[in-house]
Design an enzyme around this catalytic site. Sequence first.
Site, PDB file in Angstrom:
ATOM      1  N   ILE A  61      30.860  -4.120  23.780  1.00 61.55           N
ATOM      2  CA  ILE A  61      30.744  -3.066  24.805  1.00 61.55           C
ATOM      3  C   ILE A  61      32.108  -2.812  25.440  1.00 61.55           C
ATOM      4  O   ILE A  61      32.496  -1.660  25.657  1.00 61.55           O
ATOM      5  CB  ILE A  61      29.700  -3.432  25.891  1.00 61.55           C
ATOM      6  CG1 ILE A  61      28.328  -3.690  25.263  1.00 61.55           C
ATOM      7  CG2 ILE A  61      29.596  -2.319  26.935  1.00 61.55           C
ATOM      8  CD1 ILE A  61      27.245  -4.106  26.249  1.00 61.55           C
ATOM      9  N   ARG A  92      16.189 -11.183  27.132  1.00 60.79           N
ATOM     10  CA  ARG A  92      17.403 -11.123  27.951  1.00 60.79           C
ATOM     11  C   ARG A  92      17.479 -12.346  28.860  1.00 60.79           C
ATOM     12  O   ARG A  92      18.544 -12.884  29.134  1.00 60.79           O
ATOM     13  CB  ARG A  92      17.401  -9.858  28.798  1.00 60.79           C
ATOM     14  CG  ARG A  92      17.446  -8.573  27.997  1.00 60.79           C
ATOM     15  CD  ARG A  92      17.355  -7.358  28.888  1.00 60.79           C
ATOM     16  NE  ARG A  92      17.442  -6.118  28.145  1.00 60.79           N
ATOM     17  CZ  ARG A  92      16.385  -5.446  27.682  1.00 60.79           C
ATOM     18  NH1 ARG A  92      15.162  -5.890  27.889  1.00 60.79           N
ATOM     19  NH2 ARG A  92      16.551  -4.320  27.022  1.00 60.79           N
ATOM     20  N   HIS A 118      15.543  -4.553  34.412  1.00 59.55           N
ATOM     21  CA  HIS A 118      15.962  -4.280  33.031  1.00 59.55           C
ATOM     22  C   HIS A 118      15.279  -5.297  32.117  1.00 59.55           C
ATOM     23  O   HIS A 118      15.911  -6.142  31.508  1.00 59.55           O
ATOM     24  CB  HIS A 118      17.482  -4.406  32.935  1.00 59.55           C
ATOM     25  CG  HIS A 118      18.033  -4.021  31.597  1.00 59.55           C
ATOM     26  ND1 HIS A 118      17.705  -2.865  30.958  1.00 59.55           N
ATOM     27  CD2 HIS A 118      18.912  -4.647  30.775  1.00 59.55           C
ATOM     28  CE1 HIS A 118      18.362  -2.794  29.799  1.00 59.55           C
ATOM     29  NE2 HIS A 118      19.087  -3.876  29.670  1.00 59.55           N
TER      30      HIS A 118
HETATM   31  O1  TXD Z   1      22.329  -2.062  29.387  1.00 61.74           O
HETATM   32  C1  TXD Z   1      22.741  -3.183  29.531  1.00 61.74           C
HETATM   33  N1  TXD Z   1      22.945  -3.669  30.734  1.00 61.74           N
HETATM   34  C2  TXD Z   1      23.032  -4.007  28.341  1.00 61.74           C
HETATM   35  C3  TXD Z   1      23.630  -5.282  28.523  1.00 61.74           C
HETATM   36  C4  TXD Z   1      22.741  -3.523  27.045  1.00 61.74           C
HETATM   37  C5  TXD Z   1      23.110  -4.254  25.955  1.00 61.74           C
HETATM   38  C6  TXD Z   1      23.771  -5.542  26.051  1.00 61.74           C
HETATM   39  N2  TXD Z   1      23.983  -6.005  27.366  1.00 61.74           N
HETATM   40  C7  TXD Z   1      24.674  -7.265  27.637  1.00 61.74           C
HETATM   41  O2  TXD Z   1      26.068  -7.028  27.794  1.00 61.74           O
HETATM   42  C8  TXD Z   1      24.612  -8.320  26.566  1.00 61.74           C
HETATM   43  O3  TXD Z   1      23.370  -8.978  26.585  1.00 61.74           O
HETATM   44  C9  TXD Z   1      25.751  -9.223  26.985  1.00 61.74           C
HETATM   45  O4  TXD Z   1      25.347 -10.103  28.024  1.00 61.74           O
HETATM   46  C10 TXD Z   1      26.794  -8.244  27.536  1.00 61.74           C
HETATM   47  C11 TXD Z   1      27.970  -7.992  26.618  1.00 61.74           C
HETATM   48  O5  TXD Z   1      27.525  -7.523  25.384  1.00 61.74           O
HETATM   49  P1  TXD Z   1      28.557  -7.350  24.154  1.00 61.74           P
HETATM   50  O6  TXD Z   1      27.772  -6.807  23.016  1.00 61.74           O
HETATM   51  O7  TXD Z   1      29.788  -6.657  24.585  1.00 61.74           O
HETATM   52  O8  TXD Z   1      28.885  -8.897  23.854  1.00 61.74           O
HETATM   53  P2  TXD Z   1      30.136  -9.520  23.076  1.00 61.74           P
HETATM   54  O9  TXD Z   1      30.610  -8.602  22.018  1.00 61.74           O
HETATM   55  O10 TXD Z   1      29.777 -10.909  22.709  1.00 61.74           O
HETATM   56  O11 TXD Z   1      31.268  -9.550  24.193  1.00 61.74           O
HETATM   57  C12 TXD Z   1      31.236 -10.407  25.267  1.00 61.74           C
HETATM   58  C13 TXD Z   1      32.653 -10.791  25.566  1.00 61.74           C
HETATM   59  C14 TXD Z   1      33.328 -11.612  24.445  1.00 61.74           C
HETATM   60  O12 TXD Z   1      34.493 -10.951  23.987  1.00 61.74           O
HETATM   61  C15 TXD Z   1      33.666 -12.923  25.117  1.00 61.74           C
HETATM   62  O13 TXD Z   1      34.894 -13.499  24.671  1.00 61.74           O
HETATM   63  C16 TXD Z   1      33.750 -12.512  26.578  1.00 61.74           C
HETATM   64  O14 TXD Z   1      32.671 -11.612  26.746  1.00 61.74           O
HETATM   65  N3  TXD Z   1      33.664 -13.621  27.509  1.00 61.74           N
HETATM   66  C17 TXD Z   1      34.346 -13.633  28.658  1.00 61.74           C
HETATM   67  N4  TXD Z   1      35.166 -12.730  29.196  1.00 61.74           N
HETATM   68  C18 TXD Z   1      35.731 -13.046  30.374  1.00 61.74           C
HETATM   69  N5  TXD Z   1      35.487 -14.205  31.031  1.00 61.74           N
HETATM   70  C19 TXD Z   1      34.656 -15.126  30.514  1.00 61.74           C
HETATM   71  N6  TXD Z   1      34.404 -16.264  31.178  1.00 61.74           N
HETATM   72  C20 TXD Z   1      34.041 -14.855  29.279  1.00 61.74           C
HETATM   73  N7  TXD Z   1      33.192 -15.537  28.487  1.00 61.74           N
HETATM   74  C21 TXD Z   1      32.966 -14.768  27.401  1.00 61.74           C
END
Ligand code: TXD
Length: 317
Positions: free
Chosen positions: A14, A89, A176
Amino acid sequence: MARKKISLIGGGQIGGVLAQLCALRELGDVVLFDIVEGLPQGKMLDIAEVGPVDRYDVCLKGTNSYEDIKGSDIVIVTAGLPRKPGMSRDDLIEVNSKIMTSVAEGIKQYAPDSIVIVISNPLDAMVTLCQKITGFPHSRVIGQAGVLDSARFATFIAWELGVSVKDVTAMTLGGHGDDMVPLVRYASVNGIPVMELLEQKYNDKAKAKEVMEAMVKRTRGAGGEVVALLKTGSAFYSPASSAIAMAESILKDQKRVLPTCCFLQGEFGVSGFYVGVPAVLGEKGVESIIQFKLDAEEQAMMDKSVAAVKELVGSMK
Ligand code: TXD
């Protein structure tokens, strides 16, 4: 006038699409933060290098340092794990609470004046936690779920009726989760009630109701439908676009009415919890919450959804 600054915490699926959309729309300068070294830097370099083709001119920076989010107008949080097939979720709560805690501390320290849009799941709990840790006013910490859930509902209606998605208005309220509340009574095609059109199409009230019920069910399970197909993650284009609509309304003070996960203080009979409701989003964040009367059936669905949110948030303590 200084350009707006948007920081994106989480450079995964995302996060990457968010960064590209910010650039394409020239919403402001963008910082993409992730704990994985090279990931945000690589994505931002990739997006920056196509500026001459897509004709955007903004500063794009990938980073592993919270210092770089200083001065942000908006922070959008996607840090956290996504679902795998078969997971709800809510199964993400333990691991994502830890991540959200560190993220919120970073935002509090380095972007104390920002408006925060949380996307990470389980959404209602993560927004609650983010607000608690930052200590920001509730109007400045909100969550994205309703814009997407509503868009999914509208999409299914448009497909069913064979009309443009542009002319369908539909909204979901509540948490949600699987108990979200798609508002059938207010779904319309340019103001014409969808139920009336379905009854015309099938010339049968019972059949029209059945078709609508199937669309409501599909809307509630739409996130899971994508997860089951992708197998390695969850929806990412649509949540990104949805959050960008909210961010744009705030950055440009558009005062759009968007279903937003907001802190309620009596609205819709809910006090002290974050739940999805229509809100006016402007330069101050949530500028007001639009209230209207729910009928008994809608209120019962809302109460059920809120009960699920309360249980989820309670399980965090
Ligand atoms: O509509 C909505 N609200 C949603 C939410 C719809 C679909 C998915 N939604 C949720 O968004 C999903 O269940 C996840 O909890 C988040 C992020 O989804 P995404 O698909 O972007 O997940 P990724 O590709 O795994 O990316 C998460 C990133 C990844 O690059 C990790 O390295 C990073 O989060 N990450 C962090 N970043 C900063 N700080 C910390 N501590 C950290 N830990 C992991």
